[in-house]
Motif scaffolding. Structure first.
Motif, PDB file in Angstrom:
ATOM      1  N   ALA A 137      54.531  -8.152 -14.167  1.00 53.46           N
ATOM      2  CA  ALA A 137      54.443  -6.897 -13.688  1.00 53.46           C
ATOM      3  C   ALA A 137      54.788  -5.954 -14.716  1.00 53.46           C
ATOM      4  CB  ALA A 137      55.014  -6.991 -12.356  1.00 53.46           C
ATOM      5  N   VAL A 138      56.093  -6.016 -15.298  1.00 57.75           N
ATOM      6  CA  VAL A 138      56.286  -4.879 -16.257  1.00 57.75           C
ATOM      7  C   VAL A 138      55.610  -4.958 -17.269  1.00 57.75           C
ATOM      8  CG1 VAL A 138      58.414  -4.587 -17.896  1.00 57.75           C
ATOM      9  CG2 VAL A 138      58.996  -5.359 -15.510  1.00 57.75           C
ATOM     10  N   VAL A 139      54.882  -5.754 -17.754  1.00 64.06           N
ATOM     11  CA  VAL A 139      53.876  -5.440 -18.869  1.00 64.06           C
ATOM     12  C   VAL A 139      52.493  -5.042 -18.309  1.00 64.06           C
ATOM     13  CG1 VAL A 139      52.493  -6.617 -20.755  1.00 64.06           C
ATOM     14  CG2 VAL A 139      55.148  -7.213 -20.252  1.00 64.06           C
ATOM     15  N   GLY A 140      51.768  -5.833 -17.218  1.00 67.77           N
ATOM     16  CA  GLY A 140      50.695  -5.633 -16.741  1.00 67.77           C
ATOM     17  C   GLY A 140      50.366  -4.343 -15.991  1.00 67.77           C
ATOM     18  N   VAL A 141      51.380  -3.986 -15.166  1.00 63.96           N
ATOM     19  CA  VAL A 141      51.141  -2.561 -14.562  1.00 63.96           C
ATOM     20  C   VAL A 141      51.167  -1.359 -15.418  1.00 63.96           C
ATOM     21  CG1 VAL A 141      52.212  -1.128 -12.621  1.00 63.96           C
ATOM     22  CG2 VAL A 141      52.131  -3.747 -12.475  1.00 63.96           C
ATOM     23  N   PRO A 142      52.078  -0.957 -16.290  1.00 64.77           N
ATOM     24  CA  PRO A 142      51.933   0.170 -17.064  1.00 64.77           C
ATOM     25  C   PRO A 142      50.844  -0.051 -17.964  1.00 64.77           C
ATOM     26  CG  PRO A 142      54.172  -0.883 -16.960  1.00 64.77           C
ATOM     27  CD  PRO A 142      53.447  -1.870 -16.539  1.00 64.77           C
ATOM     28  N   LEU A 143      50.642  -1.153 -18.593  1.00 57.39           N
ATOM     29  CA  LEU A 143      49.312  -1.300 -19.111  1.00 57.39           C
ATOM     30  C   LEU A 143      47.827  -0.989 -18.552  1.00 57.39           C
ATOM     31  CD1 LEU A 143      48.563  -2.039 -22.300  1.00 57.39           C
ATOM     32  CD2 LEU A 143      48.311  -4.272 -21.572  1.00 57.39           C
ATOM     33  N   GLY A 144      47.981  -1.425 -17.210  1.00 61.17           N
ATOM     34  CA  GLY A 144      46.780  -1.108 -16.400  1.00 61.17           C
ATOM     35  C   GLY A 144      46.877   0.300 -16.152  1.00 61.17           C
ATOM     36  N   ILE A 145      47.593   0.856 -16.027  1.00 58.66           N
ATOM     37  CA  ILE A 145      47.666   2.474 -15.523  1.00 58.66           C
ATOM     38  C   ILE A 145      47.335   3.196 -16.635  1.00 58.66           C
ATOM     39  CG2 ILE A 145      49.006   4.319 -14.731  1.00 58.66           C
ATOM     40  CD1 ILE A 145      50.926   2.535 -13.175  1.00 58.66           C
ATOM     41  N   VAL A 146      47.682   3.168 -17.945  1.00 60.76           N
ATOM     42  CA  VAL A 146      47.673   3.758 -18.951  1.00 60.76           C
ATOM     43  C   VAL A 146      45.938   3.462 -19.396  1.00 60.76           C
ATOM     44  CG1 VAL A 146      48.048   4.153 -21.753  1.00 60.76           C
ATOM     45  CG2 VAL A 146      49.668   3.798 -19.852  1.00 60.76           C
ATOM     46  N   SER A 147      45.710   2.319 -19.323  1.00 66.43           N
ATOM     47  CA  SER A 147      44.260   1.986 -19.628  1.00 66.43           C
ATOM     48  C   SER A 147      43.086   2.812 -18.962  1.00 66.43           C
ATOM     49  CB  SER A 147      44.057   0.481 -19.782  1.00 66.43           C
ATOM     50  OG  SER A 147      42.815  -0.001 -20.109  1.00 66.43           O
ATOM     51  N   GLY A 148      43.393   2.480 -17.600  1.00 70.58           N
ATOM     52  CA  GLY A 148      42.605   3.153 -16.635  1.00 70.58           C
ATOM     53  C   GLY A 148      42.486   4.483 -16.385  1.00 70.58           C
ATOM     54  N   TYR A 149      43.735   5.188 -16.926  1.00 68.41           N
ATOM     55  CA  TYR A 149      43.783   6.621 -16.859  1.00 68.41           C
ATOM     56  C   TYR A 149      43.017   7.374 -17.928  1.00 68.41           C
ATOM     57  CZ  TYR A 149      45.473  11.299 -15.965  1.00 68.41           C
ATOM     58  OH  TYR A 149      45.754  12.681 -15.889  1.00 68.41           O
ATOM     59  N   THR A 150      43.281   6.765 -19.278  1.00 70.55           N
ATOM     60  CA  THR A 150      43.200   7.220 -20.750  1.00 70.55           C
ATOM     61  C   THR A 150      41.641   6.981 -20.913  1.00 70.55           C
ATOM     62  OG1 THR A 150      44.035   5.211 -21.788  1.00 70.55           O
ATOM     63  CG2 THR A 150      45.817   7.296 -21.403  1.00 70.55           C
ATOM     64  N   GLY A 151      41.433   5.956 -20.620  1.00 71.34           N
ATOM     65  CA  GLY A 151      40.043   5.427 -20.930  1.00 71.34           C
ATOM     66  C   GLY A 151      39.839   5.269 -22.410  1.00 71.34           C
ATOM     67  N   GLY A 152      38.299   5.386 -22.851  1.00 71.20           N
ATOM     68  CA  GLY A 152      38.199   5.448 -24.272  1.00 71.20           C
ATOM     69  C   GLY A 152      38.372   4.161 -24.840  1.00 71.20           C
ATOM     70  N   TRP A 153      38.644   4.448 -26.387  1.00 70.93           N
ATOM     71  CA  TRP A 153      38.803   3.135 -27.206  1.00 70.93           C
ATOM     72  C   TRP A 153      39.982   2.172 -26.697  1.00 70.93           C
ATOM     73  CZ3 TRP A 153      43.307   2.263 -29.875  1.00 70.93           C
ATOM     74  CH2 TRP A 153      44.045   3.356 -30.034  1.00 70.93           C
ATOM     75  N   PHE A 154      41.061   2.833 -26.303  1.00 73.73           N
ATOM     76  CA  PHE A 154      42.185   2.026 -25.815  1.00 73.73           C
ATOM     77  C   PHE A 154      41.752   1.202 -24.548  1.00 73.73           C
ATOM     78  CE2 PHE A 154      46.170   1.530 -23.524  1.00 73.73           C
ATOM     79  CZ  PHE A 154      46.694   0.790 -24.193  1.00 73.73           C
ATOM     80  N   ASP A 155      41.089   1.659 -23.726  1.00 74.03           N
ATOM     81  CA  ASP A 155      40.659   1.139 -22.319  1.00 74.03           C
ATOM     82  C   ASP A 155      39.771  -0.110 -22.915  1.00 74.03           C
ATOM     83  OD1 ASP A 155      40.555   0.576 -19.674  1.00 74.03           O
ATOM     84  OD2 ASP A 155      38.499   1.413 -19.777  1.00 74.03           O
ATOM     85  N   ARG A 156      38.857   0.015 -23.788  1.00 76.92           N
ATOM     86  CA  ARG A 156      37.884  -1.000 -24.250  1.00 76.92           C
ATOM     87  C   ARG A 156      38.587  -2.151 -24.724  1.00 76.92           C
ATOM     88  NH1 ARG A 156      34.717   3.521 -25.210  1.00 76.92           N
ATOM     89  NH2 ARG A 156      35.363   3.833 -27.588  1.00 76.92           N
ATOM     90  N   ILE A 157      39.509  -1.923 -25.677  1.00 78.50           N
ATOM     91  CA  ILE A 157      40.297  -2.853 -26.545  1.00 78.50           C
ATOM     92  C   ILE A 157      40.941  -3.603 -25.563  1.00 78.50           C
ATOM     93  CG2 ILE A 157      42.051  -3.355 -28.308  1.00 78.50           C
ATOM     94  CD1 ILE A 157      41.055  -1.109 -29.791  1.00 78.50           C
ATOM     95  N   THR A 158      42.000  -2.973 -24.594  1.00 78.41           N
ATOM     96  CA  THR A 158      42.778  -3.801 -23.902  1.00 78.41           C
ATOM     97  C   THR A 158      41.996  -4.511 -22.743  1.00 78.41           C
ATOM     98  OG1 THR A 158      42.817  -1.675 -22.355  1.00 78.41           O
ATOM     99  CG2 THR A 158      44.790  -2.111 -24.132  1.00 78.41           C
ATOM    100  N   VAL A 159      40.737  -4.261 -22.218  1.00 72.35           N
ATOM    101  CA  VAL A 159      39.928  -4.883 -21.355  1.00 72.35           C
ATOM    102  C   VAL A 159      39.456  -6.117 -21.821  1.00 72.35           C
ATOM    103  CG1 VAL A 159      37.943  -4.918 -19.970  1.00 72.35           C
ATOM    104  CG2 VAL A 159      39.438  -2.914 -19.966  1.00 72.35           C
ATOM    105  N   PHE A 160      38.948  -5.935 -23.544  1.00 70.93           N
ATOM    106  CA  PHE A 160      38.662  -7.121 -23.799  1.00 70.93           C
ATOM    107  C   PHE A 160      39.474  -8.104 -24.108  1.00 70.93           C
ATOM    108  CE2 PHE A 160      38.030  -9.193 -28.092  1.00 70.93           C
ATOM    109  CZ  PHE A 160      36.759  -9.648 -27.734  1.00 70.93           C
ATOM    110  N   LEU A 161      40.743  -7.715 -24.557  1.00 77.38           N
ATOM    111  CA  LEU A 161      41.795  -8.643 -24.845  1.00 77.38           C
ATOM    112  C   LEU A 161      42.158  -9.264 -23.362  1.00 77.38           C
ATOM    113  CD1 LEU A 161      44.154  -6.677 -27.187  1.00 77.38           C
ATOM    114  CD2 LEU A 161      42.521  -8.575 -27.814  1.00 77.38           C
ATOM    115  N   MET A 162      42.255  -8.707 -22.590  1.00 80.34           N
ATOM    116  CA  MET A 162      42.830  -9.332 -21.089  1.00 80.34           C
ATOM    117  C   MET A 162      41.797 -10.033 -20.837  1.00 80.34           C
ATOM    118  SD  MET A 162      45.779  -8.506 -20.716  1.00 80.34           S
ATOM    119  CE  MET A 162      46.816  -7.302 -21.507  1.00 80.34           C
TER     120      MET A 162
END
Length: 311
Positions: free
Chosen positions: A104-129
């Motif tokens: 939860a400590v890793v997944g929750v902040p990462l999901g919030i940042v990825s979903g809120y910012t979008g862009g290339w960071f969101d695409r990379i994290t979604v691909f890795l997950m």
């Protein structure tokens, strides 16, 4: 004037819920609570240490039946079965709790940042997950167990980190999808309009609204994590017997005893695994139906009608 102590809203919601969901939750809490007591009071409940094989230089008998000295008998490694089961509750809850917390400590902040910012960071994290999520959970845990065993050994921390890698993608996906929907909400747009920076918006406005599903996911994942931990121990890839008592390892050691007609070394660790998984599953299912407004059945308060006063 004394201030009235307010009950937390979660407890109020559970108390005001009726039907099967409430009883599932309370039954799961009762079963899980028994194992929590075992875990906390293991040094006082268990007559021996988890790795103890003798008393005053006298070795325990091998595969002995139940007796006054050994309530559930002993196994083929001269361990007291009752003590191993009690200490195993501490190991199971510690590993499962630590793995769920880290996930939860890793997944929750990462999901919030990825979903809120979008862009290339969101695409990379979604691909890795998604890449991690595509692997079978047990296979992924085995791979990380191999890697971590060479680095930090086969203790509780290695087992917890092996399970953490499995559940980070689940928290990420749920929180990220909720964040994508929440970032277009009116209250988020109003916060951005008054000049609130992205970190403040995510921390004060988004986090509280997307984190509500995390406790339900955590309780459901806890039951699955316990099964995965037992599977690792059964395969000999989990916690070593000298590090801590682990039910899956004891179950694997007892297979040969079952073929020889001795069932106690396998029965009691297996029963503990089934009971705790059942308790955690009932807590998760009951909590899901209790906190979900679409599934919750509220307790109806009795309506008292007063007779109309005669004119």
């Amino acid at each position: 004037m004394a201030r009235r102590v307010r009950t937390p809203r979660v407890f109020q919601t559970i108390w005001n819920t009726q039907g099967l969901a409430r009883y599932l939750f309370l039954t799961g809490v009762l079963i899980t609570g028994v194992f929590v007591v075992f875990a906390l009071l293991a040094p006082w409940i268990a007559p021996y240490d988890f790795a103890q094989r003798s008393v005053d230089g006298v070795r325990f008998p091998k595969l002995a039946g139940a007796s006054g000295e050994h309530l559930l008998g002993t196994n083929d490694q001269f361990y007291d079965i009752f003590s191993r089961v009690i200490w195993g509750a501490r190991t199971a809850l510690l590993v499962v709790g630590l793995s769920i917390l880290l996930s939860a400590v890793v997944g929750v902040p990462l999901g919030i940042v990825s979903g809120y910012t979008g862009g290339w960071f969101d695409r990379i994290t979604v691909f890795l997950m998604d890449a991690l999520y595509s692997f079978p959970s047990l296979l992924l845990a085995i791979v990380f167990s191999f890697l971590l065993r060479n680095a930090i050994g086969g203790g509780i921390l290695a087992a917890a980190l092996s399970l953490t890698a499995i559940y980070i993608p689940q928290y990420f996906r749920v929180v990220r999808n909720t964040t994508v929907a929440a970032r277009e909400a009116t209250y988020v747009e109003a916060a951005r309009a008054i000049g609130a920076p992205p970190v403040t918006v995510m921390r004060k406005y988004v986090f509280g609204n997307v984190v509500q599903s995390v406790p339900v996911i955590g309780t459901l994942n806890a039951a699955d994590a316990l099964g995965t931990l037992a599977a690792l121990g059964f395969l000999g890839l989990g916690i070593q017997p000298t590090e801590a008592s682990e039910w899956g390892y004891d179950l694997s050691r007892a297979l040969d005893d079952v073929s020889a007609g001795v069932f106690a070394p396998a029965f009691w660790p297996g029963l503990a695994i089934i009971a705790l998984i059942t308790g955690l599953t009932l807590v998760g299912e009951g909590l899901n139906e209790t906190l979900n407004p679409a599934l919750r059945r509220r307790r109806l308060r009795p309506v008292v009608l007063t007779p109309r006063e005669e004119a």
